[in-house]
Scaffold this motif. Sequence first.
Motif, PDB file in Angstrom:
ATOM      1  N   ASP A 109       0.810  -1.228   0.000  1.00 43.67           N
ATOM      2  CA  ASP A 109       0.000   0.000   0.000  1.00 43.67           C
ATOM      3  C   ASP A 109       0.837   1.269   0.000  1.00 43.67           C
ATOM      4  N   GLY A 110       2.144   1.143   0.216  1.00 44.37           N
ATOM      5  CA  GLY A 110       3.027   2.298   0.088  1.00 44.37           C
ATOM      6  C   GLY A 110       3.077   3.207   1.303  1.00 44.37           C
ATOM      7  N   THR A 111       2.499   2.764   2.438  1.00 51.28           N
ATOM      8  CA  THR A 111       2.472   3.637   3.620  1.00 51.28           C
ATOM      9  C   THR A 111       3.661   3.414   4.552  1.00 51.28           C
ATOM     10  N   LYS A 112       4.479   2.383   4.277  1.00 54.48           N
ATOM     11  CA  LYS A 112       5.614   2.097   5.157  1.00 54.48           C
ATOM     12  C   LYS A 112       6.665   3.211   5.027  1.00 54.48           C
ATOM     13  N   ALA A 113       7.367   3.488   6.143  1.00 52.44           N
ATOM     14  CA  ALA A 113       8.336   4.583   6.121  1.00 52.44           C
ATOM     15  C   ALA A 113       9.697   4.155   5.586  1.00 52.44           C
ATOM     16  N   SER A 114       9.899   2.852   5.403  1.00 54.04           N
ATOM     17  CA  SER A 114      11.180   2.354   4.902  1.00 54.04           C
ATOM     18  C   SER A 114      10.897   1.338   3.783  1.00 54.04           C
ATOM     19  N   TYR A 116      10.147  -1.874   1.609  1.00 56.37           N
ATOM     20  CA  TYR A 116       9.428  -3.107   1.937  1.00 56.37           C
ATOM     21  C   TYR A 116      10.354  -4.312   1.829  1.00 56.37           C
ATOM     22  N   VAL A 117      10.323  -5.172   2.850  1.00 50.31           N
ATOM     23  CA  VAL A 117      11.044  -6.445   2.782  1.00 50.31           C
ATOM     24  C   VAL A 117      10.060  -7.521   2.329  1.00 50.31           C
ATOM     25  N   GLU A 118      10.623  -8.690   1.980  1.00 49.94           N
ATOM     26  CA  GLU A 118       9.821  -9.720   1.325  1.00 49.94           C
ATOM     27  C   GLU A 118       8.639 -10.189   2.161  1.00 49.94           C
ATOM     28  N   ASP A 119       8.801 -10.238   3.506  1.00 50.55           N
ATOM     29  CA  ASP A 119       7.675 -10.759   4.280  1.00 50.55           C
ATOM     30  C   ASP A 119       6.807  -9.663   4.895  1.00 50.55           C
ATOM     31  N   ASP A 120       6.940  -8.420   4.433  1.00 47.42           N
ATOM     32  CA  ASP A 120       5.962  -7.399   4.827  1.00 47.42           C
ATOM     33  C   ASP A 120       4.589  -7.775   4.290  1.00 47.42           C
ATOM     34  N   ARG A 121       3.567  -7.344   5.007  1.00 49.26           N
ATOM     35  CA  ARG A 121       2.205  -7.736   4.636  1.00 49.26           C
ATOM     36  C   ARG A 121       1.740  -6.973   3.396  1.00 49.26           C
ATOM     37  N   PRO A 122       1.380  -7.702   2.322  1.00 51.89           N
ATOM     38  CA  PRO A 122       0.841  -7.011   1.149  1.00 51.89           C
ATOM     39  C   PRO A 122      -0.524  -6.400   1.459  1.00 51.89           C
ATOM     40  N   ASN A 123      -0.833  -5.298   0.806  1.00 50.36           N
ATOM     41  CA  ASN A 123      -2.140  -4.643   0.991  1.00 50.36           C
ATOM     42  C   ASN A 123      -2.403  -3.787  -0.250  1.00 50.36           C
ATOM     43  N   PRO A 124      -2.652  -4.448  -1.390  1.00 48.35           N
ATOM     44  CA  PRO A 124      -2.743  -3.706  -2.650  1.00 48.35           C
ATOM     45  C   PRO A 124      -3.907  -2.716  -2.647  1.00 48.35           C
ATOM     46  N   GLN A 125      -3.690  -1.591  -3.328  1.00 41.81           N
ATOM     47  CA  GLN A 125      -4.696  -0.524  -3.364  1.00 41.81           C
ATOM     48  C   GLN A 125      -5.321  -0.371  -4.748  1.00 41.81           C
ATOM     49  N   SER A 126      -4.968  -1.264  -5.665  1.00 41.34           N
ATOM     50  CA  SER A 126      -5.486  -1.148  -7.035  1.00 41.34           C
ATOM     51  C   SER A 126      -5.923  -2.524  -7.522  1.00 41.34           C
ATOM     52  N   VAL A 176       5.396  13.591 -10.733  1.00 41.20           N
ATOM     53  CA  VAL A 176       5.095  13.639  -9.295  1.00 41.20           C
ATOM     54  C   VAL A 176       6.367  13.428  -8.466  1.00 41.20           C
ATOM     55  N   ASP A 177       6.400  14.152  -7.345  1.00 42.57           N
ATOM     56  CA  ASP A 177       7.564  14.008  -6.449  1.00 42.57           C
ATOM     57  C   ASP A 177       7.188  13.363  -5.128  1.00 42.57           C
ATOM     58  N   ASP A 178       5.944  12.823  -5.048  1.00 46.19           N
ATOM     59  CA  ASP A 178       5.532  12.177  -3.797  1.00 46.19           C
ATOM     60  C   ASP A 178       5.291  10.677  -3.963  1.00 46.19           C
ATOM     61  N   GLN A 179       5.854  10.107  -5.015  1.00 44.19           N
ATOM     62  CA  GLN A 179       5.885   8.637  -5.159  1.00 44.19           C
ATOM     63  C   GLN A 179       7.337   8.262  -5.403  1.00 44.19           C
ATOM     64  N   ILE A 180       7.867   7.381  -4.533  1.00 43.85           N
ATOM     65  CA  ILE A 180       9.265   6.974  -4.687  1.00 43.85           C
ATOM     66  C   ILE A 180       9.342   5.469  -4.961  1.00 43.85           C
ATOM     67  N   GLY A 181      10.420   5.076  -5.647  1.00 43.61           N
ATOM     68  CA  GLY A 181      10.599   3.655  -5.944  1.00 43.61           C
ATOM     69  C   GLY A 181      11.984   3.394  -6.511  1.00 43.61           C
ATOM     70  N   PRO A 250       1.429   3.034  -4.947  1.00 44.26           N
ATOM     71  CA  PRO A 250       2.054   3.164  -3.623  1.00 44.26           C
ATOM     72  C   PRO A 250       2.938   4.409  -3.565  1.00 44.26           C
ATOM     73  N   ALA A 251       2.779   5.228  -2.511  1.00 46.04           N
ATOM     74  CA  ALA A 251       3.636   6.410  -2.357  1.00 46.04           C
ATOM     75  C   ALA A 251       5.085   5.963  -2.133  1.00 46.04           C
ATOM     76  N   ASN A 252       5.253   4.943  -1.304  1.00 51.35           N
ATOM     77  CA  ASN A 252       6.576   4.359  -1.123  1.00 51.35           C
ATOM     78  C   ASN A 252       6.574   2.973  -1.761  1.00 51.35           C
ATOM     79  N   ALA A 253       7.210   2.853  -2.923  1.00 51.55           N
ATOM     80  CA  ALA A 253       7.253   1.568  -3.638  1.00 51.55           C
ATOM     81  C   ALA A 253       8.627   0.930  -3.520  1.00 51.55           C
ATOM     82  N   ALA A 254       9.470   1.469  -2.627  1.00 50.75           N
ATOM     83  CA  ALA A 254      10.852   0.961  -2.545  1.00 50.75           C
ATOM     84  C   ALA A 254      10.864  -0.458  -1.969  1.00 50.75           C
ATOM     85  N   LEU A 255      11.613  -1.342  -2.616  1.00 47.98           N
ATOM     86  CA  LEU A 255      11.707  -2.750  -2.208  1.00 47.98           C
ATOM     87  C   LEU A 255      13.130  -3.033  -1.723  1.00 47.98           C
ATOM     88  N   ALA A 256      13.252  -3.592  -0.522  1.00 48.19           N
ATOM     89  CA  ALA A 256      14.571  -4.014  -0.030  1.00 48.19           C
ATOM     90  C   ALA A 256      14.832  -5.430  -0.528  1.00 48.19           C
TER      91      ALA A 256
END
Length: 288
Positions: A109-114, A116-126, A176-181, A250-256
Amino acid sequence: MRILVTGSTGMLGREVVEHASRGGHDVVGTSRSGEVPADITDRDQVERAVERVHPELIIHTAAWTAVDDCEGDPERATAVNAAGTEHVGRAADRIGARVLYVSTDHVFDGTKASPYVEDDRPNPQSVYGTSKLAGERALGPHHTIARTSWLAGLHGSSTVRTVLDLARRQDTLTFVDDQIGNPTFVADLAPALLELGVAGHPGTFHLTNVGTVSWFELAREVLAAAGLDPERVRPIATSGLEPPRAARRPANAALATTASSHLGLPVLPPYRRALEELVAQLQARGVG
Ligand SMILES: NC(=O)c1ccc[n+]([C@@H]2O[C@H](COP(=O)([O-])OP(=O)(O)OC[C@H]3O[C@@H](n4cnc5c(N)ncnc54)[C@H](OP(=O)(O)O)[C@@H]3O)[C@@H](O)[C@H]2O)c1
């Protein structure tokens, strides 16, 4: 290794087929209308194609990737991305092949502040993210899921190509400058996917180039790499887009890339070199 690649006419699928062939693998690409037809919404056709090719590994890149269009046709998104993946998994299980399914940052969902790691809970918004997550869940735990993000390559549409096209037609560009990935280049992703698939580790892995930026920053880098003035790009908030996009991103789409690093699997390099190479290749082809 005998490898079947679904979606072999797509941006990533094409690169995977080319890379696997160059690496000496025995590779067959399938598409809806190719020599080995496999419309993944058609279970019987998928089973026939898989039985005929009899691969050890299926790299499953086929998907309906038009994120905004998916919002208007959830049935089609589900048929291609969820049921289609289930058909591929079933056909693989019948012959004992392994599946490497390419999934997406849109499962979060892109709300995490750091990142996403592989076992973070998915929560798709689309609808797109929901259908891709259903595809992940349609596969047995013995298969492999590789989530990636913000793809760009020589073939097909990408933001890199869009920026170059727009720069030719208009003075200022707005991103846009408020979606990162993590921008990820198929030239770097294809070899890493292949290595992951051949290694055969089951589970979920994040595979992206290194480096996190906003779309605004990426557009500036594309212009700079093209020898154009990055100041031509103006930032805008997602809420200010006119008309608004149909699908939420997702506002934060960064994947670790934690899981692949722990297993000593390939980590993709920083994205900048691949970006510069792609811009040069696109310019040589008259884009931008
Ligand atoms: N693009 C991104 O930024 C991004 C980011 C993260 C993850 N991904 C994932 O990465 C994978 C590859 O993405 P991409 O950008 O390379 O996709 P793409 O260029 O849109 O290609 C999609 C491929 O899927 C095929 N396809 C669509 N519907 C099909 C069906 N019913 N049966 C069989 N094939 C079908 C298309 O064939 P036709 O030519 O016949 O339509 C095409 O070959 C996808 O799984 C996507 O979800 C993409």
